[in-house]
Design a protein around this motif. Sequence first.
Motif, PDB file in Angstrom:
ATOM      1  N   THR A 308      -5.405   7.367   7.957  1.00 37.59           N
ATOM      2  CA  THR A 308      -4.215   6.775   7.839  1.00 37.59           C
ATOM      3  C   THR A 308      -3.717   6.338   6.473  1.00 37.59           C
ATOM      4  O   THR A 308      -2.783   6.302   6.038  1.00 37.59           O
ATOM      5  CB  THR A 308      -4.382   5.202   8.688  1.00 37.59           C
ATOM      6  OG1 THR A 308      -4.870   5.707   9.983  1.00 37.59           O
ATOM      7  CG2 THR A 308      -3.110   4.470   8.733  1.00 37.59           C
ATOM      8  N   SER A 309      -4.815   5.901   5.665  1.00 35.44           N
ATOM      9  CA  SER A 309      -4.517   5.354   4.234  1.00 35.44           C
ATOM     10  C   SER A 309      -3.958   6.509   3.537  1.00 35.44           C
ATOM     11  O   SER A 309      -3.003   6.585   2.502  1.00 35.44           O
ATOM     12  CB  SER A 309      -5.606   4.885   3.686  1.00 35.44           C
ATOM     13  OG  SER A 309      -6.508   5.701   3.583  1.00 35.44           O
ATOM     14  N   LEU A 310      -4.572   7.929   3.724  1.00 39.71           N
ATOM     15  CA  LEU A 310      -4.063   9.036   3.058  1.00 39.71           C
ATOM     16  C   LEU A 310      -2.725   9.428   3.498  1.00 39.71           C
ATOM     17  O   LEU A 310      -2.032   9.764   2.510  1.00 39.71           O
ATOM     18  CB  LEU A 310      -4.777  10.207   3.676  1.00 39.71           C
ATOM     19  CG  LEU A 310      -4.619  11.562   3.056  1.00 39.71           C
ATOM     20  CD1 LEU A 310      -4.535  11.548   1.545  1.00 39.71           C
ATOM     21  CD2 LEU A 310      -5.361  12.814   3.584  1.00 39.71           C
ATOM     22  N   TYR A 313      -0.599   6.748   1.775  1.00 40.08           N
ATOM     23  CA  TYR A 313      -0.552   7.076   0.198  1.00 40.08           C
ATOM     24  C   TYR A 313       0.542   8.447  -0.200  1.00 40.08           C
ATOM     25  O   TYR A 313       1.311   8.688  -1.094  1.00 40.08           O
ATOM     26  CB  TYR A 313      -1.732   7.155  -0.254  1.00 40.08           C
ATOM     27  CG  TYR A 313      -1.699   7.506  -1.817  1.00 40.08           C
ATOM     28  CD1 TYR A 313      -1.694   6.677  -2.762  1.00 40.08           C
ATOM     29  CD2 TYR A 313      -1.980   8.877  -2.184  1.00 40.08           C
ATOM     30  CE1 TYR A 313      -1.605   6.940  -4.017  1.00 40.08           C
ATOM     31  CE2 TYR A 313      -2.050   9.183  -3.761  1.00 40.08           C
ATOM     32  CZ  TYR A 313      -1.842   8.128  -4.491  1.00 40.08           C
ATOM     33  OH  TYR A 313      -1.963   8.381  -6.022  1.00 40.08           O
ATOM     34  N   GLY A 314       0.115   9.518   0.772  1.00 36.91           N
ATOM     35  CA  GLY A 314       0.729  10.897   0.356  1.00 36.91           C
ATOM     36  C   GLY A 314       2.062  10.842   0.813  1.00 36.91           C
ATOM     37  O   GLY A 314       3.211  10.915  -0.163  1.00 36.91           O
ATOM     38  N   LEU A 315       2.758  10.234   1.934  1.00 32.58           N
ATOM     39  CA  LEU A 315       3.993   9.711   2.177  1.00 32.58           C
ATOM     40  C   LEU A 315       4.896   9.134   1.242  1.00 32.58           C
ATOM     41  O   LEU A 315       5.801   9.189   0.736  1.00 32.58           O
ATOM     42  CB  LEU A 315       4.276   9.454   3.578  1.00 32.58           C
ATOM     43  CG  LEU A 315       5.657   9.265   4.159  1.00 32.58           C
ATOM     44  CD1 LEU A 315       6.188  10.827   4.201  1.00 32.58           C
ATOM     45  CD2 LEU A 315       5.791   8.708   5.734  1.00 32.58           C
ATOM     46  N   GLY A 316       4.025   7.783   1.044  1.00 29.74           N
ATOM     47  CA  GLY A 316       4.705   6.734   0.075  1.00 29.74           C
ATOM     48  C   GLY A 316       4.849   7.432  -1.267  1.00 29.74           C
ATOM     49  O   GLY A 316       6.180   6.922  -1.970  1.00 29.74           O
ATOM     50  N   THR A 317       3.945   8.034  -1.870  1.00 30.66           N
ATOM     51  CA  THR A 317       4.041   8.470  -3.342  1.00 30.66           C
ATOM     52  C   THR A 317       5.060   9.603  -3.453  1.00 30.66           C
ATOM     53  O   THR A 317       5.842   9.586  -4.369  1.00 30.66           O
ATOM     54  CB  THR A 317       2.718   8.866  -3.701  1.00 30.66           C
ATOM     55  OG1 THR A 317       1.716   7.922  -3.881  1.00 30.66           O
ATOM     56  CG2 THR A 317       2.595   9.381  -5.140  1.00 30.66           C
ATOM     57  N   ILE A 340       0.911  -0.043  -7.039  1.00 30.50           N
ATOM     58  CA  ILE A 340       0.723  -1.114  -5.889  1.00 30.50           C
ATOM     59  C   ILE A 340       0.323  -0.385  -4.573  1.00 30.50           C
ATOM     60  O   ILE A 340      -0.375  -1.022  -3.719  1.00 30.50           O
ATOM     61  CB  ILE A 340       1.752  -2.050  -5.760  1.00 30.50           C
ATOM     62  CG1 ILE A 340       2.407  -2.941  -6.990  1.00 30.50           C
ATOM     63  CG2 ILE A 340       1.900  -2.970  -4.510  1.00 30.50           C
ATOM     64  CD1 ILE A 340       1.038  -3.856  -7.494  1.00 30.50           C
ATOM     65  N   LEU A 341       1.041   0.633  -4.320  1.00 31.20           N
ATOM     66  CA  LEU A 341       0.567   1.481  -3.026  1.00 31.20           C
ATOM     67  C   LEU A 341      -0.628   1.727  -3.103  1.00 31.20           C
ATOM     68  O   LEU A 341      -1.568   2.096  -2.152  1.00 31.20           O
ATOM     69  CB  LEU A 341       1.772   2.618  -3.107  1.00 31.20           C
ATOM     70  CG  LEU A 341       1.624   3.486  -2.033  1.00 31.20           C
ATOM     71  CD1 LEU A 341       1.674   3.004  -0.630  1.00 31.20           C
ATOM     72  CD2 LEU A 341       2.652   4.825  -2.336  1.00 31.20           C
TER      73      LEU A 341
END
Length: 553
Positions: A308-310, A313-317, A340-341
């Motif tokens: 989930t965190s991946l 992180y991947g989508l947000g970045t 922050i992300l």
Amino acid sequence: MGTLSLSRRYFPIFLTAIFLIFGIIGMAHHEMWRDELQAWLIARDSSSLPDLIRNMRYEGHPALWHLLLYVLTRFTHNPIAMQFLHLLIGTLSVFLVAKYSPFTRLQKFLITFGYFSLYEYLVISRNYALGVLLICLTCCLYPQRFQRPFLFLFILGLLANTSFHSWIISVSWAIAFVIEYRFGSGNDLSIKHRKYLPSMQLGFILGSIFYLIAIITAFLLVRPPQDRYRGVGGVDLQPNFEHFLRSISAIWRSYFPLSQFQEQFWSSNFLVGRIGSDIHYLSQGIALVMVLIILGLVATTLFKLSKTSLLIYGLGTSLLFAFTYAKFLGGLRHHGHFYILLLACVWIALLDIKPKKIPKKIDVGEENGKDKRLFFQNTDHRAKVVQMLFTLLLSVQFLATLWPYATDLRLPFTMNQIASQYLADYIQNYDRGELIVAGYQIPSTSAFSARLNIPLYYPQMKSYGSFMIWTKEYNQEIEDKEIFRHLAELILQREKDCVLISDEKIGLKPFRDSAYQDQIKVSLLEEFTGSIVESEHFFIYGIQRRNMLVDAP
């Protein structure tokens, strides 16, 4: 054992208190510049909520921060109140990190006194700190996201209404939440807790409705009108290697915000210089390689910790980078959202580690020995390397705070506060309403309206105003002689003197050779230079009728 337990219990309070002290000291020595005071002016001079929305349509920000300021300005017109609100928001964020995050105490200390926590998102009062607080709240609620889906989506909806960069993070998190709720651990939880299923589903439906309304509202507010002078244009996806390097350096600046050791340090970087500066391929290439290594390392680590965190992180970045490249390059305050992300994703990744995997003989907990920092606490060599690198990254953030914080204590961030004090004394020589206070250019001089609590006369608009409106009319440039000619005609017509605030030195010779020289005297009263922000220098001119001359203080 009792002493150790006591220190763990009071560590969050102690850390937050120290942070609060440094925050108060930093804010007391920080002069708010035009971008900070712009939001305050919009809130102060809006007569109603619809008027507030109308006035901020050129800002490119959602309304949550402005709504808070609107409420605040109903009680006071002193902009220092905004700093107190901002201090409260930043301090609450730090307390949540210190109390509820799964990081080590050393890491919590480094995060608390890192560049963004202590300086960029605390000392400088902008809407971004509100987004950080809501991200921290989202992380705290993360373990109960399926039991309390409405509250979880409600906070994500508020997060989307703080800034567009936070909007991207919010949408990335919401997508991951929906996928997990439908296909992942949320679906498993529903099976285990069938008797709570109806209320969970109702909360999810209501939360989803609120969230969709929230993100649509925020998106509509950040879309600039077609006549916006700056930041207008569609999405530009044309290949441009130099622009790609500048955009990728935004991630570098976020993770390594070490500034250049100079008095005008703000938004500079020790390796890649300032945003928009000339490209140096060697330094930009080093930054590119380092960013790619870090992204790969973070992705690999998060893959082992939490899918989930991946995903978040991947989508947000990716979305943050796409926005930076295709739409708005931005400054360090925008780039900080990459960092922050990262913190948020590491936070929730550590929460996702199953307690049963924790070695029983390792005391890593702060609550009943069940802290879930397995990946950073076990004996795996690679995990120790990751732990060391993560702490090193946080150490860089801490070091990056020292020069900006110390320099802001020593030097004025902007000269508008000192110049405003000078003007306040000068205005006292006149009866109320008998002096025209003018400003040129509008963006930088509008801050004086907030500090003096009066409207300014803007020669470009030939009218009074306060906050900046980002249209071509408000940004038009006027020749030096035309500025003084217009103001000379104005004071002769209204039989009032004028004081002009300018963000650049204006030549007096063209006016002195004009037809008004026998009736009007123009003189440079004072100049204020030497601020951290180079564009925040000011020059004060007196424009007076020769038969009504008043001495400057």
